[in-house]
Design an enzyme around this catalytic site. Sequence first.
Site, PDB file in Angstrom:
ATOM      1  N   HIS A 183      -3.607   9.465 -51.379  1.00 39.27           N
ATOM      2  CA  HIS A 183      -2.145   9.550 -51.539  1.00 39.27           C
ATOM      3  C   HIS A 183      -1.747   9.113 -52.952  1.00 39.27           C
ATOM      4  CE1 HIS A 183      -0.977  10.260 -47.324  1.00 39.27           C
ATOM      5  NE2 HIS A 183      -2.073   9.595 -47.042  1.00 39.27           N
TER       6      HIS A 183
ATOM      7  N   GLU B   8       0.909   9.446 -54.439  1.00 40.91           N
ATOM      8  CA  GLU B   8       2.310   9.018 -54.525  1.00 40.91           C
ATOM      9  C   GLU B   8       2.473   7.498 -54.535  1.00 40.91           C
ATOM     10  OE1 GLU B   8       0.931  10.622 -51.983  1.00 40.91           O
ATOM     11  OE2 GLU B   8       1.735  10.014 -50.033  1.00 40.91           O
TER      12      GLU B   8
ATOM     13  N   CYS C 266      -3.377  14.529 -48.722  1.00 40.10           N
ATOM     14  CA  CYS C 266      -4.067  14.075 -47.511  1.00 40.10           C
ATOM     15  C   CYS C 266      -4.128  15.187 -46.460  1.00 40.10           C
ATOM     16  CB  CYS C 266      -3.417  12.802 -46.988  1.00 40.10           C
ATOM     17  SG  CYS C 266      -4.563  11.851 -45.998  1.00 40.10           S
TER      18      CYS C 266
END
Length: 561
Positions: free
Chosen positions: A509, A511, A383
């Site tokens: 993102h 993650e 990001c």
Amino acid sequence: MAVKYIFFTGGVVSTVGKGVTAAAVGRLMKERGFAVGVQKLDPYINVDPGTMSPYQHGEVFVLDDGSETDLDLGHYERFIDISLNTVCNVTTGQVYAEVIGKERRGDYLGGTIQVIPHITNEIKHRIGLVAKTTGAEVVLVEIGGTVGDIESLPFLEALRQMRGDLGRENCMYIHVTWLPHIGATKELKTKPTQHSVRELRSIGISPDMIVARSDHPVKQEVCEKIALFCDVEERAVVPLITSPILYEVPLQLENLGVGDYIIERLGLITRRKPDWQEWEWLVSEERRSKPQVNIALVGKYVELHDAYFSVREALDHAALALGIEVKIVWVQSSDLERDRNWDSIQNADGILVPGGFGSRGVEGKIQAIKYAREKEVPYFGLCLGMQLMVVEFGRYLLNSEEPNSTEFDRSTPYPVIDLMPDQRTIADLGGTMRLGLYPCNLQPKTKAAAAYQKDFVEERHRHRFELNNSFRDTLAKGGMLFSGISPDGRLVEIIELIDHPFMLATQFHPEFLSRPNRPHPLFLAFLDAVRKQVGERMDRVNSFELVEEILEQKKTKNEFK
Ligand code: GLN
């Protein structure tokens, strides 16, 4: 079958792992064949944690539908391997906003609006939505904070009422407490647990199970004492000892008989025998000593590791799959600006810049990115980490310090990162970003496509700014590939450099979608590149040539005099 509810309250102190306990209990139920839903009730007045400082709140976890939620929802998704939705995180702010909205519309027909029943009814309504929207058969509800907090009272009252509404056989209350350890006498004390259970009782809730968290082994007599004073069955007192390995908690709880006890207490019939093979593998791999790689995580909130919880987890998942261990070296980006802590960057095997907001430390991150590009150190940007990679590359290509994101310099002549026209008129901060799952086409023959082994993905976003399309040509000519683009072609979602071993960044993102048993492909690709480079360096270290080189350097530094 009636929906079964398990409520989690906390006692004594906060941050004892109530969220992880709830997530692990969710896994116990899923392993027994039930569809599980989880909800977190947060007693603060913010509508959601989206506008809160990460220092206050840790990471904001984003769901598929774009809800900005508490980081405990990350635990739930990772442990239970489910996707949650917006009803799974409720705050006092949301509840009051809804009730006040109805009052203004006149929905209450002139009645006086009170905490009981109006607020509690709204809370109960929202709890009911979990099963309705997810099809869950067992719903776990965790209440933030600890019993005794003024602001959690309406939530506890709603839970108390639910036992009457739904029947005792459909509700279970688990109280998670902490046993303090007295160093001088090497004793664990149960008194704070007794007091918090008394407090809970005074509200009308009797716990069915007490999970007593401790950093030290808990003797049988301690559990007996808790059972006696708190009026719970002895086998429902669960001594849960801190494990350095998060994913051991479901195994610990299984061994302590928690799953079977819950099944019995709620009158359920186990549908399948739990299969813990994968989890046992994860835990034994975590324990095994493995070659270590250093990843410099260059961020703004590095003093609070919870601010990057999912990034840590995603690195860990990928590392486990690759048989390596990641040591995260936390680098405060503003230190780099003051010429401090550069040895952490120089000693890093890989550099990661995660998401972030605001200008503090941005230039330090850009310098770290420049270092990664010039020294060919594997780099992964998330990001803001992608936006700053664009800024750094723009500065390099245009040979100017002026390229920037308009988030940090509104009047830059080279706004390489900018707001999209439709974002420009938005004044509110809360909930107005590009949030949640968005589609992305992967371009063939790129590192991103090779990592995913797909040509289409969907990933979770949380940002306002985007790569400015008017600079695409310049960046591309300089050697930047736009390896992921939105299907309408308007938004660049993944970038990578052609002339670099691994320099890749995402506007989304990744993650948030990594799971312990399903590491994210881009985290895998990043760490694989890191591993390869470390391997090559090791081979060189073992070669005579490099020994000569090191000796030569030491000589010139006069270290042998
Ligand atoms: N501040 C940037 C934006 O709003 C990046 C956000 C992030 O890293 N999550 O676009």
